[in-house]
Structures are given as C-alpha cells and as structure tokens.
Design an enzyme around this catalytic site. Structure first.
Site, PDB file in Angstrom:
ATOM      1  N   LYS A  73       0.820  -1.215   0.000  1.00 23.96           N
ATOM      2  CA  LYS A  73       0.000   0.000   0.000  1.00 23.96           C
ATOM      3  C   LYS A  73       0.854   1.266   0.000  1.00 23.96           C
ATOM      4  O   LYS A  73       0.523   2.250  -0.654  1.00 23.96           O
ATOM      5  CB  LYS A  73      -0.930  -0.003   1.206  1.00 23.96           C
ATOM      6  CG  LYS A  73      -1.932  -1.125   1.100  1.00 23.96           C
ATOM      7  CD  LYS A  73      -3.301  -0.782   1.568  1.00 23.96           C
ATOM      8  CE  LYS A  73      -4.193  -1.903   1.070  1.00 23.96           C
ATOM      9  NZ  LYS A  73      -5.503  -1.941   1.570  1.00 23.96           N
ATOM     10  N   GLU A 109      -3.892  14.977   7.093  1.00 24.01           N
ATOM     11  CA  GLU A 109      -4.227  14.499   5.758  1.00 24.01           C
ATOM     12  C   GLU A 109      -5.474  15.230   5.280  1.00 24.01           C
ATOM     13  O   GLU A 109      -6.308  15.652   6.083  1.00 24.01           O
ATOM     14  CB  GLU A 109      -4.512  12.997   5.830  1.00 24.01           C
ATOM     15  CG  GLU A 109      -4.439  12.280   4.519  1.00 24.01           C
ATOM     16  CD  GLU A 109      -4.659  10.779   4.698  1.00 24.01           C
ATOM     17  OE1 GLU A 109      -3.698  10.019   4.570  1.00 24.01           O
ATOM     18  OE2 GLU A 109      -5.813  10.388   4.966  1.00 24.01           O
ATOM     19  N   ASN A 158     -16.639  -1.711   4.576  1.00 20.43           N
ATOM     20  CA  ASN A 158     -15.676  -1.635   3.485  1.00 20.43           C
ATOM     21  C   ASN A 158     -15.860  -2.722   2.433  1.00 20.43           C
ATOM     22  O   ASN A 158     -14.959  -2.990   1.654  1.00 20.43           O
ATOM     23  CB  ASN A 158     -14.236  -1.688   4.004  1.00 20.43           C
ATOM     24  CG  ASN A 158     -13.908  -0.412   4.765  1.00 20.43           C
ATOM     25  OD1 ASN A 158     -14.324   0.671   4.355  1.00 20.43           O
ATOM     26  ND2 ASN A 158     -13.208  -0.550   5.875  1.00 20.43           N
ATOM     27  N   GLU A 161      -8.517   2.204  -7.969  1.00 20.37           N
ATOM     28  CA  GLU A 161      -9.585   2.722  -7.116  1.00 20.37           C
ATOM     29  C   GLU A 161      -9.279   4.156  -6.685  1.00 20.37           C
ATOM     30  O   GLU A 161      -8.150   4.462  -6.303  1.00 20.37           O
ATOM     31  CB  GLU A 161      -9.731   1.849  -5.865  1.00 20.37           C
ATOM     32  CG  GLU A 161     -10.155   0.426  -6.170  1.00 20.37           C
ATOM     33  CD  GLU A 161     -10.477  -0.391  -4.921  1.00 20.37           C
ATOM     34  OE1 GLU A 161     -11.104  -1.430  -5.075  1.00 20.37           O
ATOM     35  OE2 GLU A 161     -10.092   0.030  -3.807  1.00 20.37           O
ATOM     36  N   GLU A 197      -5.948   2.624  -4.232  1.00 17.18           N
ATOM     37  CA  GLU A 197      -5.081   1.479  -4.470  1.00 17.18           C
ATOM     38  C   GLU A 197      -5.396   0.882  -5.837  1.00 17.18           C
ATOM     39  O   GLU A 197      -6.380   1.254  -6.473  1.00 17.18           O
ATOM     40  CB  GLU A 197      -5.251   0.414  -3.385  1.00 17.18           C
ATOM     41  CG  GLU A 197      -6.649  -0.148  -3.278  1.00 17.18           C
ATOM     42  CD  GLU A 197      -6.723  -1.287  -2.269  1.00 17.18           C
ATOM     43  OE1 GLU A 197      -5.802  -2.118  -2.242  1.00 17.18           O
ATOM     44  OE2 GLU A 197      -7.712  -1.361  -1.531  1.00 17.18           O
ATOM     45  N   ASN A 237      -6.012  -2.726  -7.857  1.00 18.22           N
ATOM     46  CA  ASN A 237      -6.255  -4.166  -7.751  1.00 18.22           C
ATOM     47  C   ASN A 237      -5.775  -4.848  -9.015  1.00 18.22           C
ATOM     48  O   ASN A 237      -6.240  -4.534 -10.105  1.00 18.22           O
ATOM     49  CB  ASN A 237      -7.726  -4.453  -7.542  1.00 18.22           C
ATOM     50  CG  ASN A 237      -8.185  -3.967  -6.196  1.00 18.22           C
ATOM     51  OD1 ASN A 237      -7.535  -4.242  -5.179  1.00 18.22           O
ATOM     52  ND2 ASN A 237      -9.258  -3.217  -6.163  1.00 18.22           N
ATOM     53  N   PHE A 247     -26.064  -4.744   8.892  1.00 17.52           N
ATOM     54  CA  PHE A 247     -26.179  -4.740   7.425  1.00 17.52           C
ATOM     55  C   PHE A 247     -25.709  -6.053   6.812  1.00 17.52           C
ATOM     56  O   PHE A 247     -25.478  -6.137   5.612  1.00 17.52           O
ATOM     57  CB  PHE A 247     -25.395  -3.572   6.813  1.00 17.52           C
ATOM     58  CG  PHE A 247     -25.878  -2.230   7.299  1.00 17.52           C
ATOM     59  CD1 PHE A 247     -27.159  -1.805   6.999  1.00 17.52           C
ATOM     60  CD2 PHE A 247     -25.064  -1.425   8.065  1.00 17.52           C
ATOM     61  CE1 PHE A 247     -27.625  -0.586   7.460  1.00 17.52           C
ATOM     62  CE2 PHE A 247     -25.527  -0.196   8.523  1.00 17.52           C
ATOM     63  CZ  PHE A 247     -26.806   0.221   8.220  1.00 17.52           C
TER      64      PHE A 247
END
Lengths: 535, 647
Positions: free
Chosen positions: B130, B214, B249, B289, B302, B304, B362
């Site tokens: 990452k 940030e 997520n 993404e 990131e 994929n 959920f």
C-alpha cells in the site's frame, strides 16, 4: 279470555323462563316455549360465569370449538335435550340438570366432507362423564360407522361422574368398545383440549391419532397427588402428562399445537388427508405442483462421505407436492420420520429413516412409531412411500432388555402385512435385517428404487472385513474390495431386489407415475379371524 | 482452474490454464464459458466440499486440491502446482481472492513456464504494497491524498501544513489506528485545537509524537477505473464503476457509469489510471480505485491487480469480454481496441446477493442448504453470475456471496426497474439473504437521485436496517394479498375454482393472479398494480410469511369467527433455546470446532459425534458466544452428556 295460540317467543321474552322457576308457572308454558327455552339453556352450557372461567384459562367452550372445527353452519346437533339420570346426592334437582349434559355431539362437514364430532363441555360438571354423556357419544359413533365417516373427539373432561358410580364406568366401556369396533373402519381422531385422566385416557389411546394443546391439556392415569402418595414422586401435571411429555417422551400423543384455535384449524387441515372410511380411496386434492417436476437438489443431497449425515426431511419436502408434509410425532423417536403428504394431489404416507438422528438406526421407539403409522395407512388405503437410509438396528443392552426383538418385529410385520401400494427408495444405506424390514421387495414392495448412492449389504465394510478376513493381514485392501463389491446398488439390482437404479432428481416423477398405475392394485391376505401382531 | 488444450485462434500449440477462485466460484464459471467459446480446454481445481460445484461440472478435467479450509485447498500452493503439472496446464487463471494477487505464486508458475493470466510479478509486487503503491502513483503524477506524516513541532507548523494541503483536513496521532482520535479541521482555528488534542494524545496514549495530517474527504465516493493493458506498452481505460454503497468496506451495490462524473473528470481519472498502469508496466486487466470528494476532486486509493467481482457491469456498458481480453494479453497479443473505441452504452447495475442477515449490522453470514433456488433469468436484461445451484450448501468455509445480480438498461431508470423486478423474482430458500436490503437501497430516493457516498448505509439507517417499512397503502396491499392467498388455499381444499376479492381494514382491495399454490412466486395484480410477491410459508392456522417489496412479513389470516375466538388465546412466551448442548446419543467426539469465547451463528457446527460409524454434526440452536467446552476430540460421551455451554 284464554287464547289457544301459543305466545310467540321473542328476544324480549321476560325472565320467567329462567331455570328453577316453580312448577306451576312451568306448566303454564306451552311445549313450544319449553323447547325454545331448553335449546337456549343448552347453548349456554354451565352458565356465563363458567364460560368466562373457561376463557380465562385460554380455552374455548365446547360449542365454540365445534363451530371453529366445522364448516360454517354445517353443524347438526343431536341429543340436545338429553339430561343425566342421576338422582343421588341432590343431582336430581333442577339446578343440577343441564340440557345436553356435559357433551355436545352431532355431525358436520370439514371442507364439505362429512364428519361426526363430540365435544366435552368443561363448564358442565367439569365435563365429567355421565351415563347420558357416554350414550350421546356412542350414538354418533354408531352412526359414523354406519355411514362411513370419521369421528373427531374434543376431550375436556375431569373424569368419571362420581355421583353416578358404576353407570359412569359402564359409559366408558361402551365408548371403548365402539372405539375398538370403529378401529380400521373409520378414522378416529382425539384432540385433547383440557384434562383427560383416569380410565378416560383409554378412549384417545384407542383412536388413530391423539393431538394435544400445549399448556392446557393433560393425559394421565393418575394425577400428581396420587403419584405422590403411592410412589412418593414429586411431579407437576405438566411433567407427568403435559403435551411436551407425551409428544417427546411417552409417544402417547402424535402432535401438539400452541392453542385451541391453532389446534382446531390444524385438525381441519389434517382431516383433508384422510379418506372418510376404509371403503374410500385416499383422497385426491387439486394439485398445482407438476407431477413430472425434476428435483435437481436431490442429486446432491447425499454427502460423499458415507458417514456424514443429512436431513431426510429435505428429501421429503423436495419430493412431495408443494413441500407440504404433515409430520406425525415430529419430536418422538426422531430417527424415523413419518407423516402424510400428497403426490400429484393424492394422499400418501411417508416413512423415512432420519440419518441426522442416531444415524437413522431402528430402535424400539422408532419401530413402534413406524409400525403404527404403516398400519393406519394400510387400513385406510393410503399408499406408503418409504425412504431408506438405515445402518441397522441399534445394538446394546438397553435395547435388548427392552425387547427390541419383539418391537422391531412390529415394523417388519406392519410392512409385510400391508396391501396398499408400497414404493421404496433406498437413498443410501440399507444394511442387515433393517434392509429387509424397510418395505423391501421381499415384503411385497411394489416398486423399489435405489439411488446411485445406495449400499445394500449385510453390514458396513469394516465390520464385514473383520469377520470375513479374520486374522488376515491387509485388512485395508480387503476393505477396499468389499466396498467395491457391496457399497453400491449393483448386488441388489442384479438380483432384481430393486427394480431400477434411478437419478435422484427423477424420484418425484417416477413415484407419481407409479402411483397412477398402482391405484388399481388389488392384493388380499389369507382369510383369518385377525392376525397376531407381536404386541 | 482451467486447462486449455485446443488451438487459440490460429495458434496450434496447446495452452492450458487453471483457474480456481473465490468461494462461490462465479468467476471460474465465467472463465470456463469464455474458454469454451475460445476453444480452450479447462481444468477446475476444487476443494472437497466443492466437488459438485457448477464450475467443476463445466470443466473438461477437475482436480481436488484438498479439504474445505482454504489454507489447505485454494491457498495451498504446492497442491495447486501439482495439479498444474499433472494436467499439463499451460496457463493459470487465478480468479479473484486467494492467490490471485500473490506474487510468490506468480513466480512459481513463471519458473515452470506456465503463464499466469494476470500482470507480471513486478506489477503485482509494486501494487501489492500500500505504501509503495502510493509512492509510485505520486511519481506517476496520479492524485494521491495530500498529507503529512511525521513530527509536527509547533501549532504554526501544523497550520502551515494544513494550509498547504487545503481544508478540510484530518488530524490524528499516527500511531492511532483507524478513525481513533481523528479530528476534522475546516480552518486554522480548528487546526490549532486539533493539534493540541492530537499531540497530547499521541504522547500520552501512544508514546509516539508523530502526527498524521491528511486531506479530509467529505462525503467520499468510491469510484474505480477499469484498465486493460498489454505486454506491448498499450493501455486503455474502460470507464468507471461507482461502488460507494458499502458496508464494513465491502461493496454491496455497484453501477457503471457513475451518476456523479462528468466527461472531463472521467477522462482525467481514466488518464491517470492509465499513467499508473504504464508506470508499473502493467499487463492484463486491473482496477485503479479512487476516492472522489463532493467537488469531484479524486485521489488514488489502491490498484487491484486482478479481475474484480464487479467487472460484469463494465462488460455490459463496453461490450468487452474482460476474461477473453486477459487471456489474449497473457498470450502476448496486442490490444484489439483504441481508447476512442471504448463506449458507454446504457447503464448497468450490480447487486451482490449475500447469504447474510441484513438486519444484523447490514449483514452477518448465515449458512444452510439452498432448499429452493431460482434465478430471475426469465427476465430480459438480467445477468446472474453464480456458482451455486438448488441443493448447494452455503458453508462456513468461504465468503457468503450467493451471486452477482446484474441488470442492464438503456438508461439508469430502466436498469433500476429491471433490478427491482429481478430482486422480486429471485427465489432463495434455506438461507437468510440480503434481498430486502438490496431492494431498499435501489428504491431509496437518495440512491435514485445519485446522492450517495460510502457512508450511505449508516446515514440512511442510523439505527440499523429493519426491512421495508409499511405505509397504510402497502399494508393494505400486503394484507389483501395474504388473505387472498389463504382463501385460495382454503377453497382449493374444497376443489372450487378460485376468484378472489378481499376486504381488509374496511377497504376493498382487488387481488387478481394466477393462483399456483405450488409456486414460490405470486404474480398478483393488487388494485390493478402488478406486484411480484413470494410466499415463504403458510400453514393451516392462517400463519403466512410473504416477501413483499423485498422484505418478509408475517401475517395471520383468520376467519371472523376464528379471529374473535383467538382473542381468548393466551400470549405464549417463546421457549428459551437452550444454552446447553448435550450429546443426543452415545458416541465418540470426532472434532470440536469451537473454543470458549468464540461466537457461533445459528446452525453453525459445534462438534461432531461419531456413533454407529456415522458422523453427526451438532449445531448451535441460536447465535451465541461459547461459554465453555466440556469435551475433547477422541473422548467417548454418553447420551445427555454436556458438550458445550453457550452464553
């Protein structure tokens, strides 16, 4: 001037119609008025305060139950004017007489089909059984047998009418005799909706099906007080004879329902499965489920590992019409599954070993449970479909001492004796004597199928190899050979002991077709006074 | 796992490819289809429990690589390498999940001269880390979330850093994980305050002075760009997918294109994605993404390096078969298309159908056997990617996804309407599923207007999801439908022709339908409105469970008399499902699958008892935590012995 015309009876008729009014004014009443008065009184049972008490207990009255059980306005009552004949202990007084006494009897219809009903009235002398009460029940039972219609009894009775002594006992015996005479002639159903104690319990015990209502019904020979004084055991009514006890431990009752309303509505549904008498064929209902439906989920239901369990109910639900299965004794001897379902609309009886519970083995309780169900189906022309996955009879001292030999024989006897259409599907194991018992070809099974996963053998590979190759090395190799030879459907199919090896997904389609053909099956057992099942 | 044996296009040498993939195995299914179309032979690898899965049946060959736990099967590199060698496979499609992004696996395949259908190991490695991936992205002039991670000495320094980044900013201790101790500052004053709190906290709680400042992304959307690159330095962007509807997520509903992007933003994002792909010499299909804020600023998250679950919606709007493109690229072909050839045709929406109870956070996994399973493939513009079938077991071993349900339309409204229909027509019995949640999401006004972010679910359902909420009208519809169904069943018992109009709460509701009591689907016209209901269960006492507008509702239908008498019936307290698990039979304990403190789901296996050479799985009667375990494998137990106690 005195008018000869009887006075019209109106709702506003003054209160001198009350029970207990003196004889001089009673004689002044015309017959018509007396009739109306009696009818009105009969409808009130033991009076409003007793009705309220009944409701407070979460129970319906005898008449409410009949009304809910039968189609609207179909009830035709008999013997509304019957009163008890006891003249001891002050029972002869008017205040102690209730038109109709402590039971409501008559006939009616359930979904248009005839049924005879009696409903014990707890609000009148606690529903106790007098000679008159018994006579009323016997009358409708006699009629039911004569015309060929089932009898449903709604039990809610404190027991014998003690004031009547032996007359009450005679009444019980009269009913028992009729229960026995009607057995196998018309279906008899008992729904226990209150207490049912002492000798009274034997009437439900003699009928074909006994259902109970949870929390409000009890069945026992003697109540907790007597138990305490005789055996010094402390036990509550519920523990001794409640719905849970009888549907899980004793096997006396076949099903329990939450409350009166649910019980009565479910009995209506149950009634739809039954023929009216032993002269009728199994009923056929309009069917929306295609008879040629392929059931693909059955192709994968039996696990690859032969030791792994699966739920036989999944097979039953997937196979029968609309997954609609009325299971009998779902919580007792769960290693066998029995109940009613339909195939292409036609009622069938389902029997299946349940691999999920005790590996689906046969033991004392499951043998008796299965045998009684099979005999009911045979008596009332209901085809029997048997799903077999049985590793054998349960070994052990408990079983042997308990008499597994004679109890296991009952199931064997029942299947052998049955002359209704018999279709058998071996889904996996059919080992040893249990293979013979479970509606095998040898017991006159009409159509016997094996799924590709079927293993018909004397016993499992490990045990067999230990015997055949005792003391030899290479047991593993021998075991593999045994598995190759016997752990498949071929040995049975080669000999014609199964008619075909079928894809599981085609099971429903085939059974529906077979039943169509077997509808005209005729088979007779040799003449006998009656058979001698190992009781 | 696939094996390719026939000629690929004009090439005559054999190409074999293995594909194994995630839990419910949709991808293998699709890969096989594409391979068969291309004339490639396939080998499926599978674990014990998946031996009868759809992809195994579709493949030309199948190899079992181990027992159910993934560490022993789908993650077992040795077993898979053996399978590749044994079958002579020439290429491996890794699917998604498991080894699909594992550089070690790619290396081992390369060492044996077997093609890995995916990017080169360099790209795998670069994008797998990452921190490194962000550095590479920054170097490739891809927008990254501006931020500062280090010791900030003074308040003024903090303010300067914040001003450089641009408000709003997020300040927190570097050592604090997740959102812990996070403060949002919208101006200098709030920055000063945040600095004081966070630096104190950093020193006191973590003993680590470093602060992270940030850029704070308000109402973030998760939007990703599909890229496709070959081994010749060519790369394309295949438009975006909007995946903002998430829980924990994990994506729940995705769509392509996004309602939010304009052409300029789309192009900017696409171009940056391609820059990144080129920077790592990426070949194959991949996904970049981004987080996008309310002002359409976008930031790299990131990359994929595999095919993603939601790739079908990109296929729908571009008309490309991504699996085919991946195989072509792996074979060394140049891309067939140019950037200007890539269209956006219509709209596609994907719902992830999970075996989950959406009423619990959920979605908490549920398990069971699919006693009835019917995909809504009778509808047009519906695609369902699943690897299961009626009778499949949804086990605890893998991800609980049942299928990817994709609908397509010329417009978004059309695609949404199809999705509504598809969800109503989807028949799933035997496991709890999330159809109710999916249907509520796609019919929610905020979703329809495109006003979504990654916080959609917690914002819309702050107290958790509770199913469709009935209003007066819909309540009447439901009751009328239930009554009509009950009456139909009653009339059927008398074998009379059904035709029904019911009255309920004093309003006449006309219900018309084809009454097939055996069908799980109930197509009805209620007061002229067409509705697809599902009957989940019904019994003789009038208890009916209907799925209506996606949510299941319990209804009781009683005749007037029965209703009146029912008022005398006592309220029953539901029985406590026992917390004690006892052995139902004498036998030997084979395995114990839980230890004290474990959480178990209803129906989850707790231990296995062997009796009569049969293994009996004992399961939890309810969801609970394990309090104590009283048995060990190998031990012999008697009937009624206490095995496990639940809290």
């Amino acid at each position: 001037m005195i008018s000869s015309r009887p006075r019209p009876f109106t709702r506003d008729t003054p209160s001198f119609f009350l029970i207990g009014c003196d004889s001089s004014s009673a004689s002044a009443l015309s017959v018509k008025e007396r009739i109306d008065h009696k009818r009105k009184t009969a409808l009130c049972g033991g009076g409003q305060h007793r009705i309220d008490a009944q409701h407070k207990k979460g129970k319906l009255t005898a008449r409410e139950r009949v009304e809910l059980l039968l189609d609207p306005e179909s009830f035709v009552e008999s013997d509304m004017f019957v009163e008890h004949r006891c003249s001891d202990f002050g029972m002869e007084q008017d205040g102690n007489k209730f038109p109709g006494d402590s039971v409501v009897t008559g006939r009616g219809r359930i979904n248009g089909r005839l049924v005879y009903v009696f409903s014990q009235d707890f609000t009148v002398f606690g529903g106790s059984l007098s000679g008159a009460h018994a006579q009323k029940i016997c009358k409708i039972m006699d009629q039911a047998m004569m015309v060929g219609a089932p009898v449903i009894g709604l039990n809610d009775s404190g027991g014998a009418r003690i004031q009547e002594g032996v007359e009450s006992l005679a009444g019980y015996a009269d009913i028992f005799l009729r229960n026995v005479m009607a057995s196998g002639v018309v279906p008899q159903i008992s729904l226990i909706m209150g207490p049912c104690a002492g000798g009274a319990v034997y009437s439900p015990a003699l009928t074909d099906f006994t259902f109970m209502v949870k929390d409000t019904s009890y069945l026992f020979i003697t109540g907790p007080d007597v138990v305490k004084s005789v055996t010094n055991e402390d036990v509550t009514q519920e523990e001794l004879g409640g719905a849970k006890t009888h549907t899980t431990v004793s096997g006396v009752a076949h099903h329990a329902f939450e409350d009166d309303v649910e019980a009565l509505l479910n009995v209506r549904e149950f009634f739809n499965f039954l023929p009216l008498s032993n002269q009728d064929a199994a009923p056929i209902r309009e069917c929306h489920d295609r008879s040629d439906r392929l059931v693909h989920s059955l192709d994968t239901i039996v696990p690859f590992e032969t030791t792994k369990a699966y739920d036989m109910l999944d097979i039953v639900h997937a196979t029968v019409d609309e997954s609609d299965f009325f299971e009998i004794m779902p919580n007792y001897a769960k290693n066998i599954v029995v109940g009613f379902a339909r195939m292409n609309g036609r009622t069938v009886g389902i029997v299946g070993n349940q691999p999920k519970v005790a590996s689906g083995c046969l033991d004392i309780n499951s043998s008796v449970k299965g045998a009684r169900f099979v005999r009911f189906c045979d008596a009332f022309n209901i085809p029997i479909i048997t799903f077999v996955d049985v590793p054998g009879f349960l070994p052990g001292t408990a079983q042997e001492y308990g008499g597994i030999i004679r109890h296991g024989a009952k199931l064997l006897y029942a299947f052998a004796e049955a002359t209704v259409p018999k279709i058998t599907v071996i889904t996996r194991k059919a080992y040893g004597g249990a293979y013979d018992v479970m509606s095998s070809k040898h017991l006159r099974g009409d159509v016997n199928y094996a799924w590709p996963t079927a293993e018909v053998a004397v016993m499992g590979a490990k045990g067999a190899v230990q015997i055949i190759f005792r003391g030899k090395e290479n047991q593993a190799e021998a075991e593999a050979e045994y598995v190759e030879k016997f752990a498949n459907p071929f040995p049975a199919a080669l000999r014609g002991f199964v008619d075909d090896i079928i894809e599981p997904s085609t099971t429903r389609r085939r059974i529906c077709r077979d039943l169509e053909v077997l509808a005209s099956k005729k088979q007779l057992n040799p003449w006998k006074k009656h058979a001698n099942i190992p009781l | 796992l696939l094996k390719i044996e026939a000629a690929l296009n004009t090439f005559h040498h054999k190409l074999c490819c293995c594909c194994f993939s995630s839990p419910r195995l949709f991808l293998p299914h699709q890969v096989m289809k594409t391979c068969h179309k291309m004339g490639i032979q396939t080998v499926a690898v599978h674990s014990d429990v998946d031996a009868s899965a759809v992809h195994v049946k579709m493949a030309n060959e199948a190899v079992c690589v181990g027992p159910a736990p993934t560490s022993k099967s789908y993650l077992n590199m040795d077993a898979i390498m053996d399978a590749v060698r044994a079958t002579g496979a020439q290429a491996v499609h890794p699917g998604y999940g498991f080894l699909s992004e594992n550089k070690e696996f790619a290396k081992r395949l390369a060492a044996e001269g077997v093609a890995f259908i995916g990017p080169d190991t360099y790209a795998l490695q670069a994008m797998g880390d990452k921190i490194e991936s962000k550095l590479i992205a920054k170097a490739a002039t891809v927008n990254t979330i501006p931020g500062y991670d280090g010791v900030v000495k003074t308040v003024e320094e903090a303010v300067k850093i914040s001003q450089d980044i641009g408000y709003p900013v997020m300040i927190k201790a570097s050592a604090g994980g997740g959102g812990k101790g996070m403060r949002i500052a919208w101006n200098d004053e709030e920055t000063r305050e945040g600095f004081r709190f966070s630096s104190q906290e950093a020193a006191s709680s973590f003993g680590d002075d470093r602060l992270l400042i940030e850029k704070f992304i308000d109402n973030p959307r998760h939007i990703e760009i599909q890229v496709l690159a070959d081994k010749h330095g060519n790369a394309l962007w295949l438009n975006e997918r909007e995946c903002s509807i998430q829980r924990r997520n994990q994506k729940v509903v995705e769509e392509a294109p996004s309602t939010f992007l304009d052409a300029a933003t789309r192009r900017a994002m696409g171009e940056q994605a391609v820059q990144l792909a080129k920077a790592v010499q990426y070949s194959s299909a991949g996904t970049v993404e981004f987080l996008v804020d309310s002002n359409k600023n976008f930031y790299f998250l990131e990359m994929n390096t595999r095919l993603q679950v939601e790739h079908p919606i990109t296929e729908c709007i571009t008309g490309l078969d991504l699996v085919e493109q991946m195989i072509r690229v792996a074979k060394g072909y140049k891309l067939q298309h140019k950037q200007e050839d890539i269209p956006i045709n219509g709209w596609a929406i994907e719902s992830r159908v999970y075996a989950e109870d959406p009423y619990k956070s959920f979605g908490l996994p549920s398990i069971g056997r699919l006693s009835r399973y019917q995909e809504p493939l009778n509808l047009s513009n519906v695609r369902v990617d699943s690897g299961i079938q009626e009778g499949s077991d949804i086990s605890i071993y893998y991800d609980p996804m049942i299928s990817k349900l994709v609908t397509y339309g010329a417009t978004r409204a059309e695609a949404l309407a199809s999705m509504e229909d598809a969800l109503d027509n989807y028949v799933i019995r035997g496991v709890t599923h999330n159809i109710s949640l999916l249907r509520e999401i796609i019919t929610h006004p905020r979703f329809i207007s495109g006003d979504i972010s990654t916080n959609f679910l917690p914002e819309v359902y702050p107290d958790g999801f509770k199913g469709h909420q009935l209003e007066a009208d819909s309540r009447r519809e439901l009751l009328a439908a239930a009554a009509a169904l009950h009456i139909t069943a009653q009339l059927r018992s008398q074998r009379r022709a059904p035709s029904v109009a019911t009255r309920c709460p004093c309003v006449k509701v006309e219900v018309d339908g084809q009454w097939n009591l055996a069908s799980p689907l109930l197509p009805l016209a209620i007061n002229g409105t067409h509705r697809m209901l599902q009957c989940l269960s019904r019994d003789a006492s009038g208890k009916i469970v209907l799925q209506y507008l996606g949510t299941s509702f319990k209804v009781r239908v009683l005749s007037k008399l029965a209703a009146q008498l029912n008022s005398y019936m006592p309220e029953k307290v539901p029985e406590d499902t026992s917390s004690l698990l006892r052995s139902p039979m004498p036998g030997a304990v084979v395995t114990v699958s839980v230890k004290p403190g474990d959480s178990v789901a209803e129906g989850q296996e707790i231990c296995v008892i062997e009796a009569m050479k049969m293994q009996n799985s004992l399961t939890a009667a309810r969801q609970a935590k394990v309090k104590s375990v009283h048995c060990k494998p190998g031990e012999t137990v008697g009937e009624g012995d206490l095995l496990v106690e639940l809290e």
